[in-house]
Design an enzyme around this catalytic site. Structure first.
Site, PDB file in Angstrom:
ATOM      1  CD  GLN A 199      -2.813  -1.422   0.221  1.00  0.00           C
ATOM      2  OE1 GLN A 199      -3.843  -0.761   0.266  1.00  0.00           O
ATOM      3  NE2 GLN A 199      -2.564  -2.284  -0.763  1.00  0.00           N
ATOM      4  CB  ALA A 240     -11.527   0.559   3.298  1.00  0.00           C
ATOM      5  CG  HIS A 241      -7.427   0.302   0.237  1.00  0.00           C
ATOM      6  ND1 HIS A 241      -6.575  -0.681  -0.192  1.00  0.00           N
ATOM      7  CD2 HIS A 241      -8.654  -0.100  -0.143  1.00  0.00           C
ATOM      8  CE1 HIS A 241      -7.248  -1.617  -0.821  1.00  0.00           C
ATOM      9  NE2 HIS A 241      -8.515  -1.289  -0.801  1.00  0.00           N
ATOM     10  CG  ASN A 242      -7.089   3.850  -2.779  1.00  0.00           C
ATOM     11  OD1 ASN A 242      -6.783   2.665  -2.623  1.00  0.00           O
ATOM     12  ND2 ASN A 242      -6.217   4.758  -3.165  1.00  0.00           N
TER      13      ASN A 242
END
Length: 350
Positions: A199, A240-242
């Site tokens: 990541q 969560a990511h993004n």
């Protein structure tokens, strides 16, 4: 203990003062429990009965409710009593600092850029290349990773973890146990084996935000996870990511937002909501607690899907009926087919 006379508070709020301008206020209180030196507020007419009985030294009320203020109680007439209460509470806030000075046990890398006015508590760790702005408070046991940036007046309560390269805007507060910049849940599946995807993005948090205790915000997989200015996120949330969250949005506790979702500005999301990944929610959407959002929301409004609690007996009855929905559907379908056949036959006879 801080104190302000009512004249000072009226000037601060732009309020109309009725009563003793020299009355000293040292604390806030509810209408029911208010007493000498305390100020309360009325923002909901259903609590008006408490206003007529209050012993608070002063109350914050709208012009419509001023007639219900009892004799001997001072009043400040304001447009929005709840907002005015928040402003006064800020002035009277007695919350201690997250840290004072730089504790001898703090570990600060020589390459970190730490403002002289910053306070760093016991056993906190500031890694290489981190930038710590003016008047930042870093509580005991916090970790600030390599190249992380904390702008002026950021406050980290004890045991917050800020991973490498995370950026936090000015005046933002992060509560204990929060983790900012941990790896997003990114894996590829190769014939049943999970292959980790590094990541390499980060987390960028705007100014004037508040992040609740034990909330986690994952770093982006390639691009960044972005939290806009004046976003407030309650305890125990998972971002969560993004994910992108627009300015002035509020998210209540235990909410989960899956990866790559974009939430607009001025949204309000109730507790324990679950929001699917890779969707977009428009500005101004209100999502009720426990809602499951599976598709994009493109129009401003209120959205709900949680099932309200009922008695156990009613729940059992309803559950038994739900189990028969497919059978009922098939029966209705057959009846519709029979009805169509009958209508067709009747038409043919004519």
């Amino acid at each position: 203990m801080r104190s302000y006379c009512l004249a000072e508070l009226a000037e601060h709020l732009g309020a109309e003062l009725i009563g003793d301008a020299t009355c000293s206020i040292t604390a806030t209180a509810t209408l029911e429990r208010g007493g000498e030196g305390q100020i309360s507020f009325l923002s909901n007419s259903k609590y008006r009965k408490y206003l007529t009985e209050t012993r608070a030294a002063a109350v914050l009320v709208s012009a419509d409710d001023s007639a219900f203020v009892p004799p001997g109680v001072n009043a400040l007439l304001v447009k929005d009593p709840y907002v005015a209460f928040a402003r006064v509470a800020q002035l009277l806030d007695s919350t201690p600092a997250a840290a004072n000075g730089v504790h001898p046990s703090a570990s600060i890398d020589p390459t970190a850029d730490v403002a002289a006015s910053a306070a760093i508590g016991p056993n906190a760790v500031i890694a290489a290349g981190a930038v710590i702005g003016e008047n930042v408070q870093i509580g005991a046991g916090c970790f600030v990773g390599e190249q992380a940036v904390l702008a002026d007046n950021v406050r980290l309560w004890p045991n917050v973890s800020v991973y490498h390269a995370v950026k936090i805007g000015s005046n933002t507060i992060v509560h204990s146990g929060a983790v900012l910049g941990s790896d997003g849940f990114g894996f590829a599946n190769e014939r049943g084996n999970w292959v980790k995807i590094p990541q390499t993005g980060t987390v960028v948090i705007g100014a004037d935000c508040e992040i609740g205790a034990n909330t986690t915000i994952d770093r982006g997989a390639i691009d960044n996870t972005v939290i806009g200015n004046n976003v407030i996120i309650d305890n125990l949330c998972q971002i969560a990511h993004n994910v992108h969250i627009g300015e002035h949005t509020a998210i209540a506790g235990a909410t989960v937002v899956a990866g790559s979702t974009r939430i607009g500005r001025y949204c309000i999301i109730g507790g324990a909501a679950v929001i699917n990944g890779h969707i977009e929610i428009c500005d101004g959407a209100h999502i009720s607690g426990m809602a499951m959002v599976m598709k994009p929301i493109t129009e401003k409004g209120v959205y709900s899907s949680g099932i309200p609690a009922v008695s156990n007996l009613d729940w059992r009855k309803n559950t038994a009926k739900l189990r028969q929905i497919d059978q009922l559907y098939q029966r209705v379908k057959q009846l519709e087919q029979q009805l169509t056949s009958m209508q067709t036959a009747t038409g043919a006879d004519h």
